[in-house]
Design a protein around this motif. Structure first.
Motif, mmCIF file in Angstrom:
data_model
loop_
_atom_site.group_PDB
_atom_site.id
_atom_site.type_symbol
_atom_site.label_atom_id
_atom_site.label_comp_id
_atom_site.label_asym_id
_atom_site.label_seq_id
_atom_site.Cartn_x
_atom_site.Cartn_y
_atom_site.Cartn_z
ATOM 1 N N MET A 151 -4.400 -1.187 3.931
ATOM 2 C CA MET A 151 -4.511 -2.158 5.024
ATOM 3 C C MET A 151 -3.150 -2.408 5.677
ATOM 4 N N ALA A 152 -2.090 -2.370 4.870
ATOM 5 C CA ALA A 152 -0.744 -2.556 5.425
ATOM 6 C C ALA A 152 -0.392 -1.423 6.382
ATOM 7 N N ALA A 153 -0.928 -0.225 6.126
ATOM 8 C CA ALA A 153 -0.673 0.912 7.013
ATOM 9 C C ALA A 153 -1.571 0.876 8.247
ATOM 10 N N LEU A 154 -2.808 0.431 8.077
ATOM 11 C CA LEU A 154 -3.783 0.493 9.171
ATOM 12 C C LEU A 154 -3.651 -0.655 10.164
ATOM 13 N N LEU A 155 -3.543 -1.883 9.670
ATOM 14 C CA LEU A 155 -3.671 -3.047 10.550
ATOM 15 C C LEU A 155 -2.633 -3.094 11.678
ATOM 16 N N PRO A 156 -1.343 -2.804 11.440
ATOM 17 C CA PRO A 156 -0.391 -2.862 12.565
ATOM 18 C C PRO A 156 -0.744 -1.895 13.691
ATOM 19 N N GLN A 157 -1.101 -0.659 13.329
ATOM 20 C CA GLN A 157 -1.408 0.324 14.368
ATOM 21 C C GLN A 157 -2.725 -0.001 15.065
ATOM 22 N N ALA A 213 -1.889 -9.912 16.033
ATOM 23 C CA ALA A 213 -2.119 -10.138 14.604
ATOM 24 C C ALA A 213 -3.454 -9.508 14.227
ATOM 25 N N ALA A 214 -3.606 -9.239 12.937
ATOM 26 C CA ALA A 214 -4.858 -8.643 12.460
ATOM 27 C C ALA A 214 -5.090 -9.064 11.016
ATOM 28 N N ALA A 215 -6.352 -9.118 10.632
ATOM 29 C CA ALA A 215 -6.705 -9.491 9.254
ATOM 30 C C ALA A 215 -8.035 -8.854 8.877
ATOM 31 N N VAL A 216 -8.172 -8.536 7.591
ATOM 32 C CA VAL A 216 -9.426 -8.009 7.045
ATOM 33 C C VAL A 216 -9.743 -8.774 5.772
#
Length: 405
Positions: free
Chosen positions: A35-41, A50-53
């Motif tokens: 998630m740390a790799a996916l959310l920023p991009q 901002a993003a959250a899962v």
């Protein structure tokens, strides 16, 4: 108007997410690192700040992974359809994540200004979620399997076997909407250890059982074929129950040398998926272990009680406390041995093997007589059989029972 080439379309966004998640899988990264790799991009591709899962992690604990800012509300409480909300100075767009038709979590993107959600915004959001859904599927399936195993084990811990199986089948049907299910299994019985019992279900309701509501054709087949009915290549159970399209699962005990404990036949509309078959195997393994425990319990009680008394005890969930715990009661004790046993051994039988065979036959007959008149076998001392009259139910006068024996 010319489309901005810097904004990826649905297909490009789906491929971007797939590439990131596949790389994380190759590197054996956990969900947090993925998630740390996916959310920023993903956030940048959607123009978000901002993003959250929110989903289950590898330990099946509910976690929220975020980039930059965490929403000021509980994502799992949001509706499944896309929603807009305002929290902590950001405009949030949320959408549920699905895995195998189940809600697997929620994804959210935060914007400093109210986002433009027209055009293909939701198409791009959906494309991103589809890539993430596939990653969450394996975690969600593990969660379903663990929950089913725990729930079935909890049901099968009930003392009365038939009630335990009924509850476990009801739990199973919440996960697999089968139409019919048949379970045929060994019942360890002191009088006939090859006896088979069965329970047949339409949906979650038991419509036939070997004790109170017999299925005539199946009962006749059991009388005729016995334990051969359980052979893996034997399709008689499916045919008799009208489940020609059903699947068969063998109940066996690996810890007991592969002993064949029974057979389960299930039929579901449209068949069973690979995941559905995995759930069935979890159920079958749990029932197999319960049968091992149940049969072990019957074998232990069979050292002291006749089959009908054992069945009476095991039909009461509280039988250990009510009938087999220490208490003060008047009982009758019968001591019976072989007259002139020493002389008989010295002058008649002589050989140890003949003496042993003679004592075995004598003791078996004496115990059967004690059981016939309501007695309980206590122990043997040499050639003397000791029986108690009264326990466990005290339904007759102990002294009269002992005299009858």
């Amino acid at each position: 108007m010319k489309k901005n080439s810097a904004i990826p379309g649905p297909l490009e966004l789906n491929l971007l997410a797939d590439d990131i998640l596949e790389r994380c899988a190759r590197e054996r990264l956990g969900l947090k690192a993925s998630m740390a790799a996916l959310l920023p991009q993903a956030a940048r591709a959607l123009g978000a700040s901002a993003a959250a899962v929110e989903t289950l992690d590898e330990e099946l604990k509910r976690e929220t992974f975020h980039w930059r800012y965490e929403p000021g509300f509980r994502l799992e409480k949001t509706p499944g359809r896309p929603q807009r909300s305002f929290s902590r100075g950001l405009h949030w767009v949320t959408r549920s994540l699905d895995a195998g038709g189940r809600r697997a979590g929620t994804i959210a993107f935060g914007y400093r200004a109210e986002p433009e959600t027209g055009g293909d915004y939701f198409a791009r959001l959906n494309a991103l979620c589809e890539a993430l859904d596939d990653t969450l599927w394996s975690i969600q399936t593990a969660a379903v399997k663990q929950k089913l195993a725990e729930a079935v084990t909890r049901c099968l811990s009930r003392s009365v076997l038939r009630d335990a199986i009924d509850e476990a089948v009801a739990v199973l049907r919440e996960e697999i909407p089968f139409r019919s299910l048949g379970l045929v299994y060994h019942n360890e019985d002191a009088a006939d250890s090859s006896r088979l019992q069965y329970r047949i279900y339409r949906g979650a309701r038991c419509v036939h059982d070997s004790e109170q509501r017999p299925h005539r054709a199946l009962s006749r087949a059991i009388s005729r074929m016995g334990a051969t009915l359980l052979y893996p290549d034997q399709a008689v159970v499916r045919k008799l129950l009208g489940l020609r399209a059903g699947l068969s699962f063998m109940l066996s005990a690996q810890s007991a040398g592969g002993e064949n404990l029974g057979k389960l036949v299930v039929e579901a509309k449209g068949g069973l998926s690979a995941f559905g078959r995995d759930l069935m195997r979890i159920f079958v393994n749990s029932v197999s272990q319960r049968l091992i425990d149940y049969n072990r319990e019957r074998r232990h009680l069979a050292q002291f009680f006749p089959p009908e008394v054992i069945s009476g005890l095991l039909s009461d969930p509280d039988y250990l406390r009510k009938y087999l715990s220490p208490r003060v009661k008047p009982i009758a004790i019968l001591y019976t041995d072989i007259n002139s046993f020493t002389k008989l051994c010295e002058k008649g039988l002589r050989r140890p093997d003949l003496i042993g065979e003679f004592v075995d036959q004598w003791s078996e007959g004496a115990v059967r007589l004690a059981w016939k008149h309501g007695g309980t076998f206590d122990k043997m001392v040499g050639d003397c059989v000791i029986a108690h009259f009264g326990p466990p139910f005290f339904s007759r006068t102990p002294a009269e029972c002992a005299l009858d024996a």
